[in-house]
Design an enzyme around this catalytic site. Structure first.
Site, mmCIF file in Angstrom:
data_model
loop_
_atom_site.group_PDB
_atom_site.id
_atom_site.type_symbol
_atom_site.label_atom_id
_atom_site.label_comp_id
_atom_site.label_asym_id
_atom_site.label_seq_id
_atom_site.Cartn_x
_atom_site.Cartn_y
_atom_site.Cartn_z
ATOM 1 N N ASP A 160 14.842 1.663 10.404
ATOM 2 C CA ASP A 160 13.891 0.867 11.192
ATOM 3 C C ASP A 160 13.046 1.849 12.004
ATOM 4 O OD1 ASP A 160 12.650 -0.756 13.119
ATOM 5 O OD2 ASP A 160 14.359 -2.132 13.187
ATOM 6 N N ILE B 286 0.844 -1.210 0.000
ATOM 7 C CA ILE B 286 0.000 0.000 0.000
ATOM 8 C C ILE B 286 0.874 1.254 0.000
ATOM 9 C CG2 ILE B 286 -1.852 1.252 1.191
ATOM 10 C CD1 ILE B 286 -2.649 -1.454 2.478
ATOM 11 N N LYS C 62 -1.787 -4.340 15.971
ATOM 12 C CA LYS C 62 -2.308 -3.134 15.310
ATOM 13 C C LYS C 62 -3.250 -2.381 16.262
ATOM 14 C CE LYS C 62 -1.849 -1.739 11.626
ATOM 15 N NZ LYS C 62 -0.818 -0.865 10.973
ATOM 16 N N TYR D 137 23.094 -1.604 0.361
ATOM 17 C CA TYR D 137 23.059 -0.763 1.553
ATOM 18 C C TYR D 137 23.970 -1.236 2.671
ATOM 19 C CZ TYR D 137 19.275 1.749 -0.592
ATOM 20 O OH TYR D 137 18.536 2.515 -1.440
ATOM 21 N N LYS E 34 0.056 -13.149 0.322
ATOM 22 C CA LYS E 34 -1.352 -12.811 0.539
ATOM 23 C C LYS E 34 -2.203 -13.510 -0.518
ATOM 24 C CE LYS E 34 -0.221 -9.883 3.840
ATOM 25 N NZ LYS E 34 0.436 -8.642 3.585
ATOM 26 N N THR F 191 -6.139 -1.261 10.287
ATOM 27 C CA THR F 191 -6.911 -2.299 9.600
ATOM 28 C C THR F 191 -8.264 -2.508 10.275
ATOM 29 O OG1 THR F 191 -6.950 -4.705 9.325
ATOM 30 C CG2 THR F 191 -5.544 -3.897 11.050
ATOM 31 N N ASP F 192 -9.223 -3.042 9.525
ATOM 32 C CA ASP F 192 -10.519 -3.380 10.133
ATOM 33 C C ASP F 192 -10.405 -4.611 11.034
ATOM 34 O OD1 ASP F 192 -10.182 -5.304 8.171
ATOM 35 O OD2 ASP F 192 -12.151 -5.037 7.245
ATOM 36 N N GLU F 193 -9.265 -5.327 10.949
ATOM 37 C CA GLU F 193 -9.138 -6.565 11.732
ATOM 38 C C GLU F 193 -9.109 -6.299 13.240
ATOM 39 O OE1 GLU F 193 -6.404 -9.422 9.996
ATOM 40 O OE2 GLU F 193 -6.701 -8.560 8.017
ATOM 41 N N TYR G 66 -1.413 -10.347 14.882
ATOM 42 C CA TYR G 66 -1.312 -9.179 13.988
ATOM 43 C C TYR G 66 -2.311 -8.106 14.405
ATOM 44 C CZ TYR G 66 -2.506 -6.286 9.908
ATOM 45 O OH TYR G 66 -2.814 -5.227 9.073
ATOM 46 N N THR H 80 7.634 -4.308 15.925
ATOM 47 C CA THR H 80 7.470 -3.318 14.857
ATOM 48 C C THR H 80 6.166 -2.540 15.014
ATOM 49 O OG1 THR H 80 8.831 -4.498 13.265
ATOM 50 C CG2 THR H 80 7.127 -3.059 12.357
ATOM 51 N N ALA I 4 4.285 1.566 7.866
ATOM 52 C CA ALA I 4 5.233 0.468 8.116
ATOM 53 C C ALA I 4 4.676 -0.459 9.182
ATOM 54 C CB ALA I 4 6.580 1.024 8.573
HETATM 55 P P1 NAD Z 1 3.464 -4.724 3.471
HETATM 56 O O1 NAD Z 1 3.833 -5.876 4.341
HETATM 57 O O2 NAD Z 1 3.318 -4.938 2.002
HETATM 58 O O3 NAD Z 1 4.544 -3.551 3.652
HETATM 59 C C1 NAD Z 1 5.038 -3.177 4.901
HETATM 60 C C2 NAD Z 1 6.250 -2.278 4.691
HETATM 61 O O4 NAD Z 1 6.732 -1.872 5.972
HETATM 62 C C3 NAD Z 1 7.412 -2.964 3.966
HETATM 63 O O5 NAD Z 1 7.935 -2.118 2.977
HETATM 64 C C4 NAD Z 1 8.428 -3.214 5.081
HETATM 65 O O6 NAD Z 1 9.774 -3.197 4.612
HETATM 66 C C5 NAD Z 1 8.145 -2.038 6.010
HETATM 67 N N1 NAD Z 1 8.557 -2.328 7.387
HETATM 68 C C6 NAD Z 1 8.262 -3.430 8.131
HETATM 69 N N2 NAD Z 1 8.843 -3.341 9.331
HETATM 70 C C7 NAD Z 1 9.503 -2.152 9.365
HETATM 71 C C8 NAD Z 1 10.290 -1.495 10.350
HETATM 72 N N3 NAD Z 1 10.522 -2.047 11.550
HETATM 73 N N4 NAD Z 1 10.789 -0.275 10.062
HETATM 74 C C9 NAD Z 1 10.572 0.304 8.846
HETATM 75 N N5 NAD Z 1 9.859 -0.301 7.866
HETATM 76 C C10 NAD Z 1 9.326 -1.506 8.127
HETATM 77 O O7 NAD Z 1 2.152 -4.122 4.117
HETATM 78 P P2 NAD Z 1 0.856 -3.470 3.416
HETATM 79 O O8 NAD Z 1 -0.078 -4.544 3.049
HETATM 80 O O9 NAD Z 1 1.303 -2.488 2.398
HETATM 81 O O10 NAD Z 1 0.229 -2.700 4.663
HETATM 82 C C11 NAD Z 1 0.644 -1.377 4.985
HETATM 83 C C12 NAD Z 1 -0.116 -0.882 6.199
HETATM 84 O O11 NAD Z 1 -1.517 -0.893 5.928
HETATM 85 C C13 NAD Z 1 0.097 -1.741 7.445
HETATM 86 O O12 NAD Z 1 0.164 -0.876 8.555
HETATM 87 C C14 NAD Z 1 -1.156 -2.610 7.503
HETATM 88 O O13 NAD Z 1 -1.469 -2.959 8.835
HETATM 89 C C15 NAD Z 1 -2.190 -1.661 6.919
HETATM 90 N N6 NAD Z 1 -3.331 -2.309 6.231
HETATM 91 C C16 NAD Z 1 -3.115 -3.266 5.275
HETATM 92 C C17 NAD Z 1 -4.203 -3.828 4.609
HETATM 93 C C18 NAD Z 1 -4.017 -4.849 3.509
HETATM 94 O O14 NAD Z 1 -4.993 -5.390 3.010
HETATM 95 N N7 NAD Z 1 -2.802 -5.115 3.046
HETATM 96 C C19 NAD Z 1 -5.507 -3.436 4.940
HETATM 97 C C20 NAD Z 1 -5.681 -2.445 5.930
HETATM 98 C C21 NAD Z 1 -4.580 -1.887 6.566
HETATM 99 P P1 TYD Z 2 -4.877 -12.767 3.513
HETATM 100 O O1 TYD Z 2 -4.630 -12.308 2.111
HETATM 101 O O2 TYD Z 2 -3.761 -13.404 4.273
HETATM 102 O O3 TYD Z 2 -5.476 -11.511 4.302
HETATM 103 P P2 TYD Z 2 -6.137 -11.449 5.804
HETATM 104 O O4 TYD Z 2 -5.831 -12.683 6.534
HETATM 105 O O5 TYD Z 2 -5.453 -10.255 6.397
HETATM 106 O O6 TYD Z 2 -7.601 -11.224 5.580
HETATM 107 O O7 TYD Z 2 -6.075 -13.813 3.488
HETATM 108 C C1 TYD Z 2 -7.341 -13.487 2.941
HETATM 109 C C2 TYD Z 2 -8.264 -14.667 3.196
HETATM 110 O O8 TYD Z 2 -7.814 -15.792 2.437
HETATM 111 C C3 TYD Z 2 -8.272 -15.116 4.640
HETATM 112 O O9 TYD Z 2 -9.613 -15.527 4.993
HETATM 113 C C4 TYD Z 2 -7.362 -16.333 4.657
HETATM 114 C C5 TYD Z 2 -7.517 -16.924 3.286
HETATM 115 N N1 TYD Z 2 -6.338 -17.587 2.716
HETATM 116 C C6 TYD Z 2 -6.421 -18.883 2.220
HETATM 117 O O10 TYD Z 2 -7.495 -19.509 2.245
HETATM 118 N N2 TYD Z 2 -5.297 -19.476 1.708
HETATM 119 C C7 TYD Z 2 -4.092 -18.829 1.661
HETATM 120 O O11 TYD Z 2 -3.075 -19.418 1.191
HETATM 121 C C8 TYD Z 2 -4.024 -17.482 2.154
HETATM 122 C C9 TYD Z 2 -2.710 -16.724 2.139
HETATM 123 C C10 TYD Z 2 -5.165 -16.897 2.670
#
Ligand code: NAD
Ligand code: TYD
Length: 376
Positions: free
Chosen positions: A61, A14, A187, A374, A222, A135-137, A183, A102, A84
């Protein structure tokens, strides 16, 4: 007006979309992408903006308080958009400590450095903003009291034809926190710290809670990128449990647009939920992905259905997430721009067209490359 904004986690999924949007839309801003480059961080996500004069990458970090405090002073940071985090539920089940470090301690470290720096300025918190992406989680899991689906109470551009809701309750901004996974517990804790810094010290904070994102540059652990890649390579698709769990999906660029809007126009100390009213049972979504990949690759319809493999369920697997984002829609006029089928089509095509990106990520080559670049 010039602003000096740190976006943490900008090399992640994101974060890279947020960085790209800000760098392109605000040439007058100084955008600092602060990222540790964990396994999930990949600067290849930002190749198209890395040479822009208003963009800078800093490898750091978020737990490194001293370095962040120094960066705030040097760059005269007035805005922080904090993404992050450790973000994958399955990893949090195996290694909860990293998530506490983190997501909780890292967030606290940023808050405290921002507090000390901003309070040292004559204007103090005036014109400052600490925007925390969550997150909504954190709200826990909703009941699946309509497993066959009902007419949803709302519709948005994102919700598809025949779209259903699988329960009659939603996550609202007022819903009590009830996280289940390590997780979401981490959060939730970070969200509480952010609010505490507003309530105690008057820091201008905002928190938003978003549903599941999908789109380009998502790390293939994911569901969506993992399954697109596995379908392409005819590998098994590990469906947890019965595949009946429900997630509410939002295209990542729509989340980034919401973040831009809320950063600039959101009210301090408010919470906004972000989502598309777009609930899908995992198994139905998986079938859409199979159909789309097969069509694009020229396979006969149903060709990849045999890859579906039901596996042991995730521990504590939350049944249903569904977010009510009407506050954001009414108060700030945001709404999703993309219908879900269009979003999935774009996403599948992106992963199929960017096999090199996928191969680098899955082989870990990019990680080795940045370690070299780096080191020292
Ligand atoms: P991601 O795992 O793709 O990216 C996380 C980034 O944070 C990476 O670039 C990683 O290098 C960096 N990072 C991790 N630990 C760090 C540290 N200690 N110091 C500096 N950088 C660090 O995650 P994402 O899916 O892009 O999610 C981004 C944010 O949005 C998170 O806070 C997550 O909780 C939130 N979020 C994600 C989703 C989703 O569906 N992916 C939904 C709602 C909220
Ligand atoms: P995920 O992408 O890990 O997001 P989140 O757990 O944060 O919602 O998973 C999305 C949904 O898919 C979740 O219900 C778990 C399921 N899932 C599988 O069934 N198989 C998989 O290999 C993964 C990664 C997720």
């Amino acid at each position: 007006m010039r602003r000096n904004i740190v976006i943490t986690g900008g090399a992640g999924f994101i974060g890279s979309h947020v960085v790209r949007l800000f760098v392109n839309k605000y040439p007058e801003y100084n955008i600092i992408n602060l990222d540790k480059l964990t396994y999930a961080g990949n600067l290849a996500n930002l190749k198209d903006v890395e040479d822009k004069p208003n963009y800078k990458f800093v490898r750091m970090d978020i737990c490194d308080f001293e370095s962040f405090y120094q960066l705030m002073q040097e760059e005269k940071v007035d805005g922080i958009i904090h993404l992050a985090a450790e973000s994958h539920v399955d990893r949090s089940i195996k290694d909860p400590f990293t998530f506490a470090r983190t997501n909780v301690m890292g967030t606290l470290s940023l808050l405290q450095a921002a507090k000390l720096y901003w309070e040292s300025l004559p204007e103090k918190y005036e014109g400052k903003r600490f925007y925390h992406i969550s997150t909504d989680e954190v709200y826990g899991a909703l009941k699946m009291n309509h497993p066959e689906g009902i007419e949803p109470p709302f519709k948005t551009v994102a919700s598809s034809e025949g779209h259903k809701a699988y329960g009659d309750d939603f996550f609202y901004e007022t819903t009590k926190y009830n996280p289940h996974s390590p997780y979401s517990a981490a959060k939730a804790s970070s969200d509480h710290f952010v609010r505490a810094y507003h309530d105690t010290y008057g820091m201008p904070t905002i928190v938003t809670n978003c549903s599941n994102n999908y789109g380009p540059y998502q790390f293939p652990e994911k569901l969506i990128p993992l399954f697109i890649n596995n379908i392409r390579h005819r590998k098994p698709l590990p469906v947890y449990g019965k595949g009946e769990n429900v997630r509410d999906w939002l295209y990542v660029e729509d989340h980034a647009r919401a973040i831009d809007l809320i950063f600039h126009e959101g009210k301090v100390a408010e919470t906004y939920n972000i989502g598309g009213f777009n609930e899908w049972k995992n198994i139905d979504l998986i079938k859409v992905m199979i159909k789309t990949v097969d069509r694009i690759l020229g396979n006969p319809e149903g060709h990849s259905l045999d890859l579906i493999t039901y596996v042991t369920d995730r521990l504590g697997h939350d049944a249903r997430y569904a977010i009510d984002s009407s506050k954001l829609q009414k108060e700030l006029g945001w709404e999703p721009s993309l219908q879900f089928e269009e979003g999935i089509e774009k996403t599948v095509r992106w992963y199929l067209d960017n096999q090199e990106w996928m191969d680098n990520v899955t082989s870990g080559d990019y990680q080795k490359y940045y370690e070299e670049m780096y080191k020292g």
